[in-house]
Structures are given as structure tokens and as C-alpha cells.
Design a protein around this motif. Structure first.
Motif, PDB file in Angstrom:
ATOM      1  N   ALA A 130       2.818  -3.506  -7.970  1.00 12.09           N
ATOM      2  CA  ALA A 130       3.904  -4.031  -7.140  1.00 12.09           C
ATOM      3  C   ALA A 130       3.740  -3.605  -5.683  1.00 12.09           C
ATOM      4  O   ALA A 130       3.963  -4.399  -4.764  1.00 12.09           O
ATOM      5  N   PHE A 131       3.340  -2.363  -5.462  1.00 16.43           N
ATOM      6  CA  PHE A 131       3.155  -1.888  -4.087  1.00 16.43           C
ATOM      7  C   PHE A 131       1.936  -2.523  -3.424  1.00 16.43           C
ATOM      8  O   PHE A 131       1.955  -2.809  -2.230  1.00 16.43           O
ATOM      9  N   ARG A 132       0.894  -2.765  -4.187  1.00 20.49           N
ATOM     10  CA  ARG A 132      -0.272  -3.451  -3.616  1.00 20.49           C
ATOM     11  C   ARG A 132       0.120  -4.866  -3.177  1.00 20.49           C
ATOM     12  O   ARG A 132      -0.223  -5.301  -2.085  1.00 20.49           O
ATOM     13  N   ALA A 133       0.857  -5.571  -4.028  1.00 20.14           N
ATOM     14  CA  ALA A 133       1.320  -6.915  -3.674  1.00 20.14           C
ATOM     15  C   ALA A 133       2.259  -6.854  -2.478  1.00 20.14           C
ATOM     16  O   ALA A 133       2.187  -7.706  -1.583  1.00 20.14           O
ATOM     17  N   MET A 134       3.112  -5.859  -2.444  1.00 21.15           N
ATOM     18  CA  MET A 134       4.030  -5.702  -1.314  1.00 21.15           C
ATOM     19  C   MET A 134       3.251  -5.514  -0.016  1.00 21.15           C
ATOM     20  O   MET A 134       3.576  -6.142   0.999  1.00 21.15           O
ATOM     21  N   ALA A 135       2.223  -4.682  -0.048  1.00 19.80           N
ATOM     22  CA  ALA A 135       1.420  -4.448   1.168  1.00 19.80           C
ATOM     23  C   ALA A 135       0.798  -5.745   1.676  1.00 19.80           C
ATOM     24  O   ALA A 135       0.651  -5.944   2.883  1.00 19.80           O
ATOM     25  N   GLU A 136       0.455  -6.627   0.769  1.00 20.11           N
ATOM     26  CA  GLU A 136      -0.173  -7.899   1.141  1.00 20.11           C
ATOM     27  C   GLU A 136       0.835  -8.936   1.627  1.00 20.11           C
ATOM     28  O   GLU A 136       0.465  -9.865   2.323  1.00 20.11           O
ATOM     29  N   GLN A 137       2.106  -8.770   1.260  1.00 21.75           N
ATOM     30  CA  GLN A 137       3.084  -9.830   1.506  1.00 21.75           C
ATOM     31  C   GLN A 137       4.113  -9.555   2.592  1.00 21.75           C
ATOM     32  O   GLN A 137       4.659 -10.494   3.165  1.00 21.75           O
ATOM     33  N   VAL A 138       4.407  -8.299   2.860  1.00 23.47           N
ATOM     34  CA  VAL A 138       5.469  -8.010   3.826  1.00 23.47           C
ATOM     35  C   VAL A 138       5.015  -8.325   5.243  1.00 23.47           C
ATOM     36  O   VAL A 138       3.823  -8.392   5.527  1.00 23.47           O
ATOM     37  N   ASP A 139       5.997  -8.505   6.120  1.00 22.60           N
ATOM     38  CA  ASP A 139       5.669  -8.999   7.460  1.00 22.60           C
ATOM     39  C   ASP A 139       5.903  -8.002   8.588  1.00 22.60           C
ATOM     40  O   ASP A 139       5.882  -8.380   9.748  1.00 22.60           O
ATOM     41  N   THR A 140       6.104  -6.717   8.249  1.00 26.58           N
ATOM     42  CA  THR A 140       6.233  -5.714   9.309  1.00 26.58           C
ATOM     43  C   THR A 140       5.331  -4.522   8.998  1.00 26.58           C
ATOM     44  O   THR A 140       5.062  -4.221   7.831  1.00 26.58           O
ATOM     45  N   ALA A 141       4.917  -3.850  10.040  1.00 26.24           N
ATOM     46  CA  ALA A 141       4.068  -2.676   9.870  1.00 26.24           C
ATOM     47  C   ALA A 141       4.804  -1.575   9.106  1.00 26.24           C
ATOM     48  O   ALA A 141       4.206  -0.895   8.258  1.00 26.24           O
ATOM     49  N   ALA A 142       6.079  -1.392   9.375  1.00 29.83           N
ATOM     50  CA  ALA A 142       6.849  -0.333   8.707  1.00 29.83           C
ATOM     51  C   ALA A 142       6.902  -0.564   7.196  1.00 29.83           C
ATOM     52  O   ALA A 142       6.761   0.383   6.411  1.00 29.83           O
ATOM     53  N   LEU A 143       7.068  -1.794   6.782  1.00 28.14           N
ATOM     54  CA  LEU A 143       7.111  -2.086   5.351  1.00 28.14           C
ATOM     55  C   LEU A 143       5.725  -1.975   4.724  1.00 28.14           C
ATOM     56  O   LEU A 143       5.592  -1.556   3.568  1.00 28.14           O
ATOM     57  N   ARG A 144       4.682  -2.322   5.478  1.00 28.26           N
ATOM     58  CA  ARG A 144       3.321  -2.132   4.958  1.00 28.26           C
ATOM     59  C   ARG A 144       3.036  -0.645   4.758  1.00 28.26           C
ATOM     60  O   ARG A 144       2.427  -0.246   3.765  1.00 28.26           O
ATOM     61  N   VAL A 145       3.481   0.180   5.697  1.00 24.26           N
ATOM     62  CA  VAL A 145       3.308   1.634   5.550  1.00 24.26           C
ATOM     63  C   VAL A 145       4.047   2.112   4.303  1.00 24.26           C
ATOM     64  O   VAL A 145       3.519   2.899   3.514  1.00 24.26           O
ATOM     65  N   ARG A 146       5.264   1.642   4.100  1.00 26.13           N
ATOM     66  CA  ARG A 146       6.029   2.037   2.915  1.00 26.13           C
ATOM     67  C   ARG A 146       5.279   1.615   1.646  1.00 26.13           C
ATOM     68  O   ARG A 146       5.212   2.362   0.680  1.00 26.13           O
ATOM     69  N   ALA A 147       4.701   0.419   1.662  1.00 26.99           N
ATOM     70  CA  ALA A 147       3.957  -0.063   0.494  1.00 26.99           C
ATOM     71  C   ALA A 147       2.714   0.786   0.236  1.00 26.99           C
ATOM     72  O   ALA A 147       2.433   1.155  -0.914  1.00 26.99           O
ATOM     73  N   VAL A 148       1.975   1.098   1.274  1.00 23.30           N
ATOM     74  CA  VAL A 148       0.764   1.911   1.102  1.00 23.30           C
ATOM     75  C   VAL A 148       1.132   3.320   0.642  1.00 23.30           C
ATOM     76  O   VAL A 148       0.453   3.896  -0.222  1.00 23.30           O
TER      77      VAL A 148
END
Length: 144
Positions: free
Chosen positions: A94-112
Motif C-alpha cells: 500500500a505504501f509503495r502504491a501511495m508513493a507512486e500515486q500521491v501528488d505532493t512531496a510531503a505525502l511521498r515522504v510519508r509513503a517512503v
């Protein structure tokens, strides 16, 4: 998949992991009991952070389901660790998919960060089960 859907999926995976940790607490071996408490708390914190992100985007907070299907029947320490490994693997996806799909850097950091934490916890459960290797090259993918 939209940013909101990616967040919702990650929250759902966190809620399923929380449920799995709750069930497994009664069966896990004494050597892993402290890890279960620590990891359960970490999943709750991450779930709450994701819900805050979701609400900030104007969507309603996700609520946990009444129950979840466990990946294996939990009857003792090994099956509990196996179920917990499955929960961490699903969260990592779920977090890998989130990192690929979210549209802000802050959310990508949270996903990673979420993906990294899941990979570390999954390694703990593989080690507890005596599996080798304890790590995977690409957490959150079908090979993991």
C-alpha cells in the motif's frame, strides 16, 4: 488512482495490520512480545497521521472495519509471526502504491517512511520465523 484513494488504501492496510497485531498478541512467543507492542503502536501512529492527511485534503477520515481476514489461521507463535509478516507485506504494498500515486512531496515522504518501516518490521518477522534472507530487494512488490 488518486491521492485520496492512495491514502485510503494505506489507511485500510494500517487498520488491517492493527487488527492482525491485536489478534496475534495472544499467540506470539515471549521473545517477540515487546516487538508486537512497539509495532502495534507504530501502526496506530501512522494510521492517525494518514487520516490527518486525508482530512486535510477534504475527505472524511477512514474508519476501521469490524474485522479483517487474516492471511493464516493464528494458533501459535509461528502462525502469529506469519500473519504479522503478511500484514507488514500488505502495508508495504500500500505504501509503495501511495508513493507512486500521491501528488505532493510531503505525502511521498510519508509513503517512503511507511514503506521503510514495514520493510524493517517484515525483516524482524522473517528472522523470528528463521527465514532467509530476512530482507527483500524491493519491498512492496510482488517478489517481496
Amino acid at each position: 488512482m488518486s491521492t485520496i484513494e492512495a491514502l485510503e488504501n494505506a489507511i485500510d492496510a494500517e487498520n488491517a495490520a492493527i487488527f492482525t497485531y491485536g489478534v496475534s498478541t495472544a499467540f506470539i512467543g515471549s521473545g517477540d512480545r515487546a516487538a508486537v507492542g512497539e509495532y502495534l503502536a507504530a501502526h496506530r501512529v501512522r494510521r492517525d497521521e494518514l487520516n490527518e492527511d486525508l482530512v486535510a485534503l477534504g475527505a472524511p477520515a477512514r474508519q476501521a472495519a469490524a474485522g479483517y481476514r487474516l492471511p493464516v489461521e493464528v494458533t501459535g507463535p509461528d502462525s502469529a509471526a506469519t500473519a504479522l509478516l503478511g500484514a507488514e507485506t500488505e502495508c508495504a504494498r500500500a505504501f509503495r502504491a501511495m508513493a507512486e500515486q500521491v501528488d505532493t512531496a510531503a505525502l511521498r515522504v510519508r509513503a517512503v517512511d511507511g514503506l521503510t518501516d514495514c520493510a524493517l518490521r517484515a525483516a524482524q518477522w522473517r528472522r523470528s520465523l528463521g527465514r532467509s534472507p530476512v530482507t527483500t530487494a524491493f519491498p512492496g512488490t510482488a517478489q517481496a
